[in-house]
Scaffold this active site. Structure first.
Site, PDB file in Angstrom:
ATOM      1  N   ASP A 145       0.827  -1.168   0.085  1.00 13.87           N
ATOM      2  CA  ASP A 145      -0.023   0.055   0.120  1.00 13.87           C
ATOM      3  C   ASP A 145       0.760   1.115  -0.132  1.00 13.87           C
ATOM      4  OD1 ASP A 145      -2.276   2.082   0.581  1.00 13.87           O
ATOM      5  OD2 ASP A 145      -3.240  -0.013   1.034  1.00 13.87           O
ATOM      6  N   HIS A 218      -3.766   6.032   3.199  1.00 11.92           N
ATOM      7  CA  HIS A 218      -4.313   5.076   2.833  1.00 11.92           C
ATOM      8  C   HIS A 218      -3.714   3.755   3.399  1.00 11.92           C
ATOM      9  CE1 HIS A 218      -5.768   1.906  -0.092  1.00 11.92           C
ATOM     10  NE2 HIS A 218      -6.713   2.622  -0.150  1.00 11.92           N
ATOM     11  N   SER A 539     -11.027  -0.972  -0.561  1.00 14.16           N
ATOM     12  CA  SER A 539      -9.837  -0.976  -0.073  1.00 14.16           C
ATOM     13  C   SER A 539      -9.772  -1.217   1.216  1.00 14.16           C
ATOM     14  CB  SER A 539      -9.066   0.677  -0.106  1.00 14.16           C
ATOM     15  OG  SER A 539      -8.551   0.703  -1.479  1.00 14.16           O
TER      16      SER A 539
END
Ligand SMILES: *[C@@H]1O[C@H](CO)[C@@H](O)[C@H](O)[C@H]1NC(C)=O
Ligand SMILES: *[C@@H]1O[C@H](CO)[C@@H](O)[C@H](O)[C@H]1NC(C)=O
Ligand SMILES: *[C@@H]1O[C@H](CO)[C@@H](O)[C@H](O)[C@H]1NC(C)=O
Ligand SMILES: *[C@@H]1O[C@H](CO)[C@@H](O)[C@H](O)[C@H]1NC(C)=O
Ligand SMILES: *[C@@H]1O[C@H](CO)[C@@H](O)[C@H](O)[C@H]1NC(C)=O
Ligand SMILES: *[C@@H]1O[C@H](CO)[C@@H](O)[C@H](O)[C@H]1NC(C)=O
Ligand SMILES: *[C@@H]1O[C@H](CO)[C@@H](O)[C@H](O)[C@H]1NC(C)=O
Ligand SMILES: *[C@@H]1O[C@H](CO)[C@@H](O)[C@H](O)[C@H]1NC(C)=O
Ligand SMILES: *[C@@H]1O[C@H](CO)[C@@H](O)[C@H](O)[C@H]1NC(C)=O
Ligand SMILES: *[C@@H]1O[C@H](CO)[C@@H](O)[C@H](O)[C@H]1NC(C)=O
Ligand SMILES: *[C@@H]1O[C@H](CO)[C@@H](O)[C@H](O)[C@H]1NC(C)=O
Ligand SMILES: *[C@@H]1O[C@H](CO)[C@@H](O)[C@H](O)[C@H]1NC(C)=O
Length: 761
Positions: A145, A218, A539
């Site tokens: 990620d 994220h 996600s």
């Protein structure tokens, strides 16, 4: 359904704790006791009587007046050998000398939860996947990620045991150095992969740093969702207030940063390098919340790299994508990974509007400011499409209605007119339309009528109607939930439509998890910062499934990735908390089809004991690649060996789901499709399963044999499933039912889909 049961049990347990707090001596406490079942004397017919007797000897010895039976809170039979009990410190000490005692742990009080998704999935400290896997403690979850913020409290390693010796990772790369002081027993590795990105975009080199540090947010969010440590006092400006924790909160995290810049851009070469490194470092599970749209398997970086991961026994969870509700919109539709769709939870963020007559109504809100409106005039302005009119009532709370759902235009009109607050009447609320800094609430049509009638009654009396608004209310038990959310991408798979995708749904909407403190959670002229953020997307659902996979791998270290995927799929829930089929927000709240939902909504506790699994070996995947008519070259790109055995090509992968495509056409033409499957008995040695089929209108479905008799654990038995029927004239029709194998204890369910696509396969 099963998760409802777990929640109920959890609730009664809480009541029990309260009872003891009130009625027993202060010094006694709850403990969870692990027992050695092999040490149970033959005289006892079952564990419960043994635990009961063990406890009664201890309490008798201490002259305790309470009957021991009142002290056993819970007997664990399947997933943990042991029980929980309320004991005085002396009784607890003497219990430690009892035959068969292994260990005990304090039963810490439950807090109002925040990363509510573990509770929504039925996870609890007393029974099921959490205690059975010890929260995934020996499992290493790799996350591909945007990196992490290592100082986040969610990476604290307080009380964690030594790093498992299988871990081979050496690097902890932060801030231009190998700085091991930023890693610990939770965050055990951190590496970055930017060489491909730098080579491709040399003009951006100055903005790309040599660090695993997250400059996007994220990766901090996804990794802590999968395996973040427990953090008390988490909240998002008052919403979702409580304790945050990942699904596998004692698993280890190894971070592979391959997404760069503020948008988290990534290139294939870095993704492959990251997965390659994760495999050599020794991760057990990989969570990959990114994907490539519209690519064939042999050009899909994630598909290629994860084939090796699968061969090494690494379980890979991937996101289906946020491309919304049209067919064939998903990515990562790769046969050897888990493809995860996203759904809602029973938690909602609300605001209240209280009318001058004392009536109080509640609705969705995401307002994060500190303002609350007290006794302001309230007016109804219809569609709120005229800013000049709205400006005339700017010292009012303004009520708007639009039958087509609330439109962002309405909000921006109210913001432009600078009215006090907005109330939107809509039966199709979309929380994402709401503004975090404009005080607003969405109420449904029924409540809307109440508000309008109230305003109208005052208009006729020629005096002012008034209302108050308050915010930051977190509601649990919202019905119906879960639902598949509208953004979640749909099957069939672009790269391999013959394998039904997505596989499973997990919570993805309004998920709270850790966030870098220096990256704004919101940017509206002013930047707003917080250590946690609420995000939605596949996600977010992908790391939930990675966390569940870590728990399952902890309990069943010898299971293959396909077996773990099968266990999750066949035990998942297809009913919501109103006991109706799970609905699809992206399709007018109709029943979600398996092309949206997959096999169902993940249920970790049931997945511990699936009874049967549909296992897949490496050669089975090769047979599939051969049947896709790939060139040997193309197959080699995936398998890395030039010697691929294509003597038995087959599109019929041994998968726990079924999909067949029928050309829309002349309805008098009959069509037949036969599948062959093999199930492995991972439950008790002796068991007999019977098939049941929920019918699909217009089709005959038969299963031969329809009874499977196992006399041993790990035995395999094959069966055939045949679908016969007339061609359907309607295009894009998705019909579905279920094949369910049942024994006295297990329910092994697979979706069966018959569809007439209006696109080329
Ligand atoms: C469990 O009990 C068996 C039989 O008494 C014994 O052989 C074994 O060592 C015990 N295991 C543990 C962990 O105490
Ligand atoms: C990075 O640190 C680890 C742990 O101290 C060490 O084992 C490793 O050799 C270091 N690697 C490099 C390239 O310095
Ligand atoms: C390593 O990280 C620690 C903690 O943030 C910091 O104090 C130290 O300066 C860093 N060392 C290097 C070589 O960057
Ligand atoms: C960098 O180069 C790429 C094409 O190579 C271009 O699309 C991009 O706009 C450039 N970015 C900057 C900041 O110059
Ligand atoms: C990162 O490392 C590469 C290769 O060592 C180097 O060329 C580059 O200048 C470094 N980037 C920064 C921002 O320090
Ligand atoms: C958060 O929860 C705690 C205890 O559950 C409570 O004391 C506190 O007031 C809550 N804060 C907000 C902003 O709701
Ligand atoms: C794939 O390509 C089709 C047609 O070129 C396009 O309509 C679709 O949006 C693409 N899908 C995704 C997920 O990008
Ligand atoms: C409004 O909020 C309060 C909590 O502040 C809550 O107790 C009450 O039930 C809410 N009103 C409605 C109609 O839900
Ligand atoms: C709202 O109140 C909290 C607690 O008093 C404070 O920390 C925060 O800065 C306030 N937010 C705004 C936008 O003023
Ligand atoms: C309504 O109130 C306004 C001003 O407050 C007044 O001029 C008007 O005459 C009132 N109308 C009636 C029907 O009472
Ligand atoms: C592969 O090729 C064979 C022979 O041409 C054909 O019958 C079959 O439909 C093809 N399979 C796929 C998946 O396209
Ligand atoms: C796939 O096969 C075609 C035809 O042989 C070839 O042109 C292409 O390069 C191959 N791609 C990969 C990634 O193997």
């Amino acid at each position: 359904m099963a998760s409802n049961i777990s929640l109920l049990l959890l609730f009664s347990y809480i009541t029990t704790i309260l009872h003891f707090i009130i009625f027993t001596f202060a010094q006694s406490d709850n403990y969870i006791i692990h027992m050695n079942l092999s040490a149970m004397p033959k005289a006892f017919s079952n564990q419960h009587s043994w635990y009961h007797s063990t406890l009664s000897q201890v309490t008798t010895a201490n002259n305790n007046l309470n009957s021991p039976s009142s002290k056993i809170i819970y007997t664990y039979t399947n997933v943990m050998n042991g029980f929980s009990a309320n004991l005085s410190p002396q009784d607890h000490e003497s219990l430690k000398n009892s035959p068969g005692y292994i260990s005990s742990m304090p039963d810490l009080p439950l807090k109002l939860d925040t990363t509510h998704s573990p509770q929504f999935l039925g996870l609890n400290p007393y029974k099921g996947a959490w205690p059975a896997s010890e929260y995934g403690k020996d499992i290493i979850v790799g996350v591909i990620d945007t990196g992490v913020w290592p100082e986040s409290e969610s990476f604290k390693d307080d009380g964690m045991t030594e790093i498992p010796s299988k871990w081979k990772g050496q690097l902890c790369q932060f801030d231009n150095s190998n700085n091991s002081s930023l890693c610990n027993k939770k965050l055990i590795g951190a590496r970055f992969f930017n060489k491909g990105f730098l080579a491709k975009y040399s003009n951006l080199s100055t903005t790309i740093t040599n660090t695993t540090r997250d400059v996007d947010g994220h990766g901090t969010h996804t990794s802590t969702t999968a395996a973040g440590s427990k953090v008390d006092g988490a909240s998002f400006f008052g919403y979702a207030n409580g304790t945050a924790r990942g699904i596998a909160s004692l698993s280890r995290l190894a971070i592979y940063k391959n997404a760069w810049g503020k948008n988290g851009d990534a290139v294939s070469s870095d993704v492959i390098a990251a997965i390659d490194a994760a495999i050599s470092d020794g991760v057990d599970v990989l969570s990959i919340s990114l994907g490539d749209n519209n690519v064939s398997l042999y050009e899909d970086a994630i598909a290629i790299a994860t084939f090796a991961a699968m061969e090494k026994g690494v379980i890979v969870s991937t996101s289906a994508g946020n491309n919304g509700a049209s067919f064939k919109s998903l990515h990562n539709g790769t046969p050897w990974v888990i493809t995860v769709a996203a759904g809602t939870m029973d938690r909602e963020f609300h605001g209240n509007i209280t009318l001058g007559n004392g009536v109080s109504l509640t609705g969705l809100s995401s307002y994060i400011g500190n303002f609350s409106a007290s006794n302001f005039p309230v007016v109804f302005m219809g569609k709120c499409d005229n800013v000049e009119e709205l400006k005339k009532v700017k010292s009012n709370i303004v009520v708007c209605e639009d039958n087509s759902g609330i439109v962002t235009a309405q909000i921006s009109n109210l913001v432009e007119a600078k009215v006090v607050g907005g109330v939107f009447i809509s039966n199709m609320p979309n929380i994402y339309d709401l503004d975090n800094i404009f005080p607003s609430i969405i109420i449904d049509q029924i409540n809307g009528e109440i508000v309008k009638a109230y305003i109208k009654s005052y208009t006729s009396k020629n005096s002012s109607s008034i209302a108050s608004m308050s915010f930051k209310k977190t509601i649990f038990g919202a019905k119906a939930s879960p639902k598949v959310d509208s953004y979640s991408s749909r099957g069939p798979s672009y790269s391999c439509p013959y394998v039904l995708k997505p596989d499973i749904t997990a919570p993805g909407t309004s998920i709270l998890a850790a966030w870098p403190p220096n990256i704004p959670v919101l940017e509206y002229g002013t930047k707003v910062y917080n250590k946690f953020n609420v995000l939605s997307g596949t996600s977010m659902s992908c790391p939930h499934v990675a966390g569940v996979a870590a728990l399952l791998k902890g309990v069943h270290p010898d299971w293959s990735p396909a077996a773990i995927r099968s266990a999750m799929m066949t035990t998942s829930d297809i009913l919501d908390n109103t006991k109706q089929p799970i609905k699809d927000i992206g399709n007018d709240n109709k029943d979600a089809t398996p092309l949206a939902l997959g096999a169902g909504h993940v249920n970790p506790n049931r997945a511990l004991d699936p009874g049967l699994v549909y296992d897949v070996g490496v050669q089975d995947y090769v047979n599939l690649l051969c049947a896709l008519n790939f060139t040997q070259q193309n197959i080699t790109a995936i398998t890395r060996t030039p010697f691929n055995d294509c003597s038995k090509p087959s599109l019929d992968l041994n998968y726990p789901s079924f999909i067949t495509f029928i050309d829309a056409g002349n309805s008098s033409v009959r069509t037949t499709h036969e599948f062959r499957r093999t199930v492995t008995n991972v439950g008790e040695g002796q068991s007999t399963y019977f098939a049941s089929i929920t019918p699909i209108k217009g089709f005959n479905i038969s299963v031969v044999p329809n009874k499977l008799v196992f006399n041993k654990k790990n035995r395999k038995i094959s069966f055939k499933l045949k679908i016969e029927g007339q061609k359907v004239t309607q295009k894009n029709k998705v019909s579905f039912g279920y094949l369910t194998w049942k024994d006295s204890k297990h329910v092994v369910r697979s979706p069966v889909v018959v569809t007439t696509p209006d696109f080329n396969l």
